[in-house]
Design a protein around this motif. Structure first.
Motif, mmCIF file in Angstrom:
data_model
loop_
_atom_site.group_PDB
_atom_site.id
_atom_site.type_symbol
_atom_site.label_atom_id
_atom_site.label_comp_id
_atom_site.label_asym_id
_atom_site.label_seq_id
_atom_site.Cartn_x
_atom_site.Cartn_y
_atom_site.Cartn_z
ATOM 1 N N LEU A 108 0.819 -1.213 0.000
ATOM 2 C CA LEU A 108 0.000 0.000 0.000
ATOM 3 C C LEU A 108 0.855 1.267 0.000
ATOM 4 N N ARG A 109 1.939 1.255 0.767
ATOM 5 C CA ARG A 109 2.787 2.452 0.875
ATOM 6 C C ARG A 109 3.599 2.703 -0.390
ATOM 7 N N TYR A 110 4.237 1.670 -0.925
ATOM 8 C CA TYR A 110 5.214 1.893 -1.999
ATOM 9 C C TYR A 110 4.753 1.467 -3.383
ATOM 10 N N GLU A 116 1.032 7.342 4.868
ATOM 11 C CA GLU A 116 0.940 6.521 6.072
ATOM 12 C C GLU A 116 -0.461 6.573 6.661
ATOM 13 N N ALA A 117 -1.069 7.755 6.651
ATOM 14 C CA ALA A 117 -2.428 7.904 7.187
ATOM 15 C C ALA A 117 -3.437 7.126 6.340
ATOM 16 N N GLN A 118 -3.301 7.175 5.021
ATOM 17 C CA GLN A 118 -4.215 6.438 4.147
ATOM 18 C C GLN A 118 -4.048 4.935 4.333
ATOM 19 N N VAL A 127 -1.441 5.092 12.691
ATOM 20 C CA VAL A 127 -0.329 5.541 11.849
ATOM 21 C C VAL A 127 0.991 5.033 12.424
ATOM 22 N N GLY A 128 1.126 5.025 13.739
ATOM 23 C CA GLY A 128 2.339 4.525 14.378
ATOM 24 C C GLY A 128 2.588 3.060 14.069
ATOM 25 N N THR A 129 1.511 2.274 14.009
ATOM 26 C CA THR A 129 1.646 0.850 13.658
ATOM 27 C C THR A 129 2.169 0.711 12.233
#
Length: 154
Positions: A108-110, A116-118, A127-129
């Motif tokens: 999802l991120r890359y 990070e929030a999405q 978000v920390g996780t």
């Protein structure tokens, strides 16, 4: 007053003085044709403008490029497409070896380019996780692909 006009037409005071001197010389040569002495100021101003325009049009270029004389630029070596594809395949195989939750976050991120929030909203976590799991996943990917040694060497 005329020098001020000349300075407004040029970039340096010395060029302005030369321009004014040339315009005054042209005015002197045309002295017999000037019928009204009150028009003398306007005549000199017009000579200033015409002289500057002529200088601008006659401006020379010091070097001309000739087609056969131009050096060929050195080819910039690009990445080998086969190497690039091999690196992508190795990276994807390493991503597939990640635990399911870390793999989902990395994809999802890359791959999906979510923030990070999405990513946290999609997975229903904080978000920390996402930050900590992605950090651990990237460390594992560096180990698996050998990129960690390259990053430390650089």
């Amino acid at each position: 007053m005329l020098l001020r006009t000349a300075r407004s037409l040029t970039t340096s005071p010395w060029d302005a003085e030369d321009l004014l001197q040339t315009a005054l010389a042209q005015t002197y040569l045309a002295w017999d044709r000037i019928e009204d002495p009150r028009a003398l100021d306007g005549y000199v101003r017009r000579a200033l403008l015409n002289t500057r325009t002529s200088q601008w049009r006659k401006r020379r270029v010091d070097e001309y490029a000739a087609g056969d004389d131009l050096p060929e630029p050195a080819p910039v070596p690009g990445p080998d497409p086969a190497e690039h594809q091999a690196m992508r395949d190795a990276m994807w195989r390493a991503v597939l070896r990640l635990p399911e939750r870390q793999r989902a976050m990395v994809v999802l991120r890359y791959y999906e380019d979510l923030s990070e929030a999405q990513t946290a909203a999609v997975l229903g976590v904080s978000v920390g996780t996402v930050k900590s799991a992605v950090s651990r996943a990237l460390a594992k990917l560096r180990e698996d692909t050998g990129l960690g040694a390259l990053a430390q060497a650089a």
